[in-house]
Design a protein around this motif. Structure first.
Motif, PDB file in Angstrom:
ATOM      1  N   ASP A 269       0.834  -1.208   0.000  1.00 40.61           N
ATOM      2  CA  ASP A 269       0.000   0.000   0.000  1.00 40.61           C
ATOM      3  C   ASP A 269       0.866   1.254   0.000  1.00 40.61           C
ATOM      4  O   ASP A 269       0.594   2.210  -0.721  1.00 40.61           O
ATOM      5  N   LEU A 270       1.922   1.222   0.814  1.00 48.82           N
ATOM      6  CA  LEU A 270       2.855   2.350   0.852  1.00 48.82           C
ATOM      7  C   LEU A 270       3.527   2.536  -0.515  1.00 48.82           C
ATOM      8  O   LEU A 270       3.659   3.663  -1.000  1.00 48.82           O
TER       9      LEU A 270
ATOM     10  N   ILE B 185       4.305   5.591  -5.472  1.00 51.52           N
ATOM     11  CA  ILE B 185       4.315   5.602  -6.941  1.00 51.52           C
ATOM     12  C   ILE B 185       3.336   6.649  -7.470  1.00 51.52           C
ATOM     13  O   ILE B 185       3.620   7.345  -8.446  1.00 51.52           O
ATOM     14  N   ARG B 186       2.190   6.796  -6.812  1.00 50.73           N
ATOM     15  CA  ARG B 186       1.150   7.712  -7.287  1.00 50.73           C
ATOM     16  C   ARG B 186       1.392   9.168  -6.878  1.00 50.73           C
ATOM     17  O   ARG B 186       0.676  10.052  -7.338  1.00 50.73           O
ATOM     18  N   LEU B 187       2.377   9.407  -6.030  1.00 52.90           N
ATOM     19  CA  LEU B 187       2.687  10.790  -5.643  1.00 52.90           C
ATOM     20  C   LEU B 187       3.185  11.576  -6.856  1.00 52.90           C
ATOM     21  O   LEU B 187       3.846  11.019  -7.729  1.00 52.90           O
ATOM     22  N   PRO B 188       2.904  12.877  -6.890  1.00 51.39           N
ATOM     23  CA  PRO B 188       3.506  13.704  -7.947  1.00 51.39           C
ATOM     24  C   PRO B 188       5.036  13.668  -7.814  1.00 51.39           C
ATOM     25  O   PRO B 188       5.562  13.569  -6.705  1.00 51.39           O
ATOM     26  N   LYS B 189       5.717  13.748  -8.932  1.00 53.92           N
ATOM     27  CA  LYS B 189       7.187  13.642  -8.932  1.00 53.92           C
ATOM     28  C   LYS B 189       7.838  14.649  -7.993  1.00 53.92           C
ATOM     29  O   LYS B 189       8.809  14.334  -7.311  1.00 53.92           O
TER      30      LYS B 189
ATOM     31  N   GLY C 218       7.490   2.803 -12.435  1.00 53.63           N
ATOM     32  CA  GLY C 218       6.128   2.982 -11.911  1.00 53.63           C
ATOM     33  C   GLY C 218       5.376   4.073 -12.651  1.00 53.63           C
ATOM     34  O   GLY C 218       4.182   3.937 -12.926  1.00 53.63           O
ATOM     35  N   ASP C 219       6.068   5.149 -12.993  1.00 59.41           N
ATOM     36  CA  ASP C 219       5.427   6.237 -13.743  1.00 59.41           C
ATOM     37  C   ASP C 219       4.946   5.770 -15.111  1.00 59.41           C
ATOM     38  O   ASP C 219       3.916   6.208 -15.602  1.00 59.41           O
ATOM     39  N   LYS C 220       5.690   4.852 -15.704  1.00 60.19           N
ATOM     40  CA  LYS C 220       5.347   4.379 -17.057  1.00 60.19           C
ATOM     41  C   LYS C 220       4.144   3.444 -17.056  1.00 60.19           C
ATOM     42  O   LYS C 220       3.471   3.312 -18.075  1.00 60.19           O
ATOM     43  N   ILE C 221       3.893   2.776 -15.925  1.00 59.75           N
ATOM     44  CA  ILE C 221       2.813   1.769 -15.909  1.00 59.75           C
ATOM     45  C   ILE C 221       1.637   2.174 -15.021  1.00 59.75           C
ATOM     46  O   ILE C 221       0.831   1.327 -14.634  1.00 59.75           O
ATOM     47  N   LEU C 222       1.531   3.445 -14.699  1.00 53.95           N
ATOM     48  CA  LEU C 222       0.451   3.910 -13.826  1.00 53.95           C
ATOM     49  C   LEU C 222      -0.942   3.530 -14.338  1.00 53.95           C
ATOM     50  O   LEU C 222      -1.834   3.260 -13.552  1.00 53.95           O
ATOM     51  N   ASN C 223      -1.117   3.532 -15.647  1.00 49.53           N
ATOM     52  CA  ASN C 223      -2.440   3.242 -16.204  1.00 49.53           C
ATOM     53  C   ASN C 223      -2.600   1.774 -16.606  1.00 49.53           C
ATOM     54  O   ASN C 223      -3.505   1.431 -17.359  1.00 49.53           O
ATOM     55  N   LYS C 224      -1.736   0.906 -16.098  1.00 52.49           N
ATOM     56  CA  LYS C 224      -1.827  -0.536 -16.353  1.00 52.49           C
ATOM     57  C   LYS C 224      -1.959  -1.238 -15.002  1.00 52.49           C
ATOM     58  O   LYS C 224      -0.957  -1.580 -14.368  1.00 52.49           O
TER      59      LYS C 224
ATOM     60  N   LEU D  16       0.967  -2.587 -12.523  1.00 50.46           N
ATOM     61  CA  LEU D  16       1.202  -1.736 -11.369  1.00 50.46           C
ATOM     62  C   LEU D  16       1.141  -2.548 -10.074  1.00 50.46           C
ATOM     63  O   LEU D  16       1.948  -2.345  -9.173  1.00 50.46           O
ATOM     64  N   LYS D  17       0.213  -3.492 -10.011  1.00 46.05           N
ATOM     65  CA  LYS D  17       0.095  -4.333  -8.816  1.00 46.05           C
ATOM     66  C   LYS D  17       1.353  -5.190  -8.642  1.00 46.05           C
ATOM     67  O   LYS D  17       1.894  -5.299  -7.539  1.00 46.05           O
ATOM     68  N   ARG D  18       1.827  -5.791  -9.735  1.00 50.06           N
ATOM     69  CA  ARG D  18       3.066  -6.583  -9.666  1.00 50.06           C
ATOM     70  C   ARG D  18       4.237  -5.702  -9.245  1.00 50.06           C
ATOM     71  O   ARG D  18       5.063  -6.074  -8.424  1.00 50.06           O
ATOM     72  N   HIS D  19       4.291  -4.513  -9.851  1.00 52.76           N
ATOM     73  CA  HIS D  19       5.394  -3.603  -9.568  1.00 52.76           C
ATOM     74  C   HIS D  19       5.356  -3.138  -8.105  1.00 52.76           C
ATOM     75  O   HIS D  19       6.396  -2.981  -7.479  1.00 52.76           O
ATOM     76  N   SER D  20       4.149  -2.942  -7.568  1.00 50.40           N
ATOM     77  CA  SER D  20       4.046  -2.507  -6.171  1.00 50.40           C
ATOM     78  C   SER D  20       4.580  -3.595  -5.234  1.00 50.40           C
ATOM     79  O   SER D  20       5.161  -3.282  -4.194  1.00 50.40           O
ATOM     80  N   ARG D  21       4.420  -4.879  -5.609  1.00 50.12           N
ATOM     81  CA  ARG D  21       4.992  -5.966  -4.805  1.00 50.12           C
ATOM     82  C   ARG D  21       6.513  -5.890  -4.827  1.00 50.12           C
ATOM     83  O   ARG D  21       7.172  -6.072  -3.808  1.00 50.12           O
TER      84      ARG D  21
END
Length: 172
Positions: free
Chosen positions: A30-31, A36-40, A59-65, A69-74
């Motif tokens: 979650d963190l 990842i979703r914070l503004p740069k 993370g910025d490149k896959i925000l809309n996938k 994004l879920k895999r990347h967050s892991r």
């Protein structure tokens, strides 16, 4: 009959249940998503190591996938597990608090504007005493025009200009 003769002190104090490990990893995921979703601009203020910064670029490149994004967050959560998460959370709290402070300050300026419009000459004088950098004539003109706009139920340019003038010259 089997009798166990163990003291509580003999149990492993470093033992962490599987449930606790999963719960902690979910918190880190979650963190990770939050970061990842914070503004740069805000994210750059966080104490992220080089690996995490590189992960944020992806993370910025896959925000809309969502699946990616879920895999990347892991993945980011695993990186976070190896870093000082408390320092990152502390900085995020500071960033959130700055926003709250700015909101409170803005509310204070709006209250001053309402008081000076409603209060007339005495409020203008009080505001001039608070803000020695203000020009009496300009302030009175803005108040007069803002009062007219409010009377016509059309708060407009002077109403906004008065707020900006108060913000620019207010001193605590």
């Amino acid at each position: 009959m089997h009798h166990l003769d163990h003291d509580i002190d003999e149990f492993d104090e470093d033992y962490v249940s599987k449930t606790d490990v999963k719960r902690y990893m979910h918190e880190l995921q979650d963190l990770a998503l939050t970061i990842i979703r914070l503004p740069k601009a805000k994210r750059n203020k966080l104490p992220l190591n080089e690996e995490l910064q590189d992960a944020m670029v992806l993370g910025d490149k896959i925000l809309n996938k969502p699946d990616a994004l879920k895999r990347h967050s892991r993945f980011v959560a695993k990186l976070l597990a190896e870093t000082d998460v408390d320092a990152i959370r502390a900085e995020m709290d500071v960033l959130a608090n700055k926003h709250q402070q700015q909101s409170k300050q803005h509310e204070k300026f709006e209250q001053l504007r309402e008081q000076v419009i409603a209060g007339g000459n005495q409020e203008v004088e009080d505001l001039l005493a608070l803000c020695p950098g203000m020009e009496r004539q300009k302030l009175r003109q803005l108040v007069r025009q803002a009062t007219k706009e409010q009377a016509n139920n059309k708060p407009g340019k002077s109403y906004r200009d008065l707020l900006a003038y108060i913000k620019a010259n207010y001193q605590e």
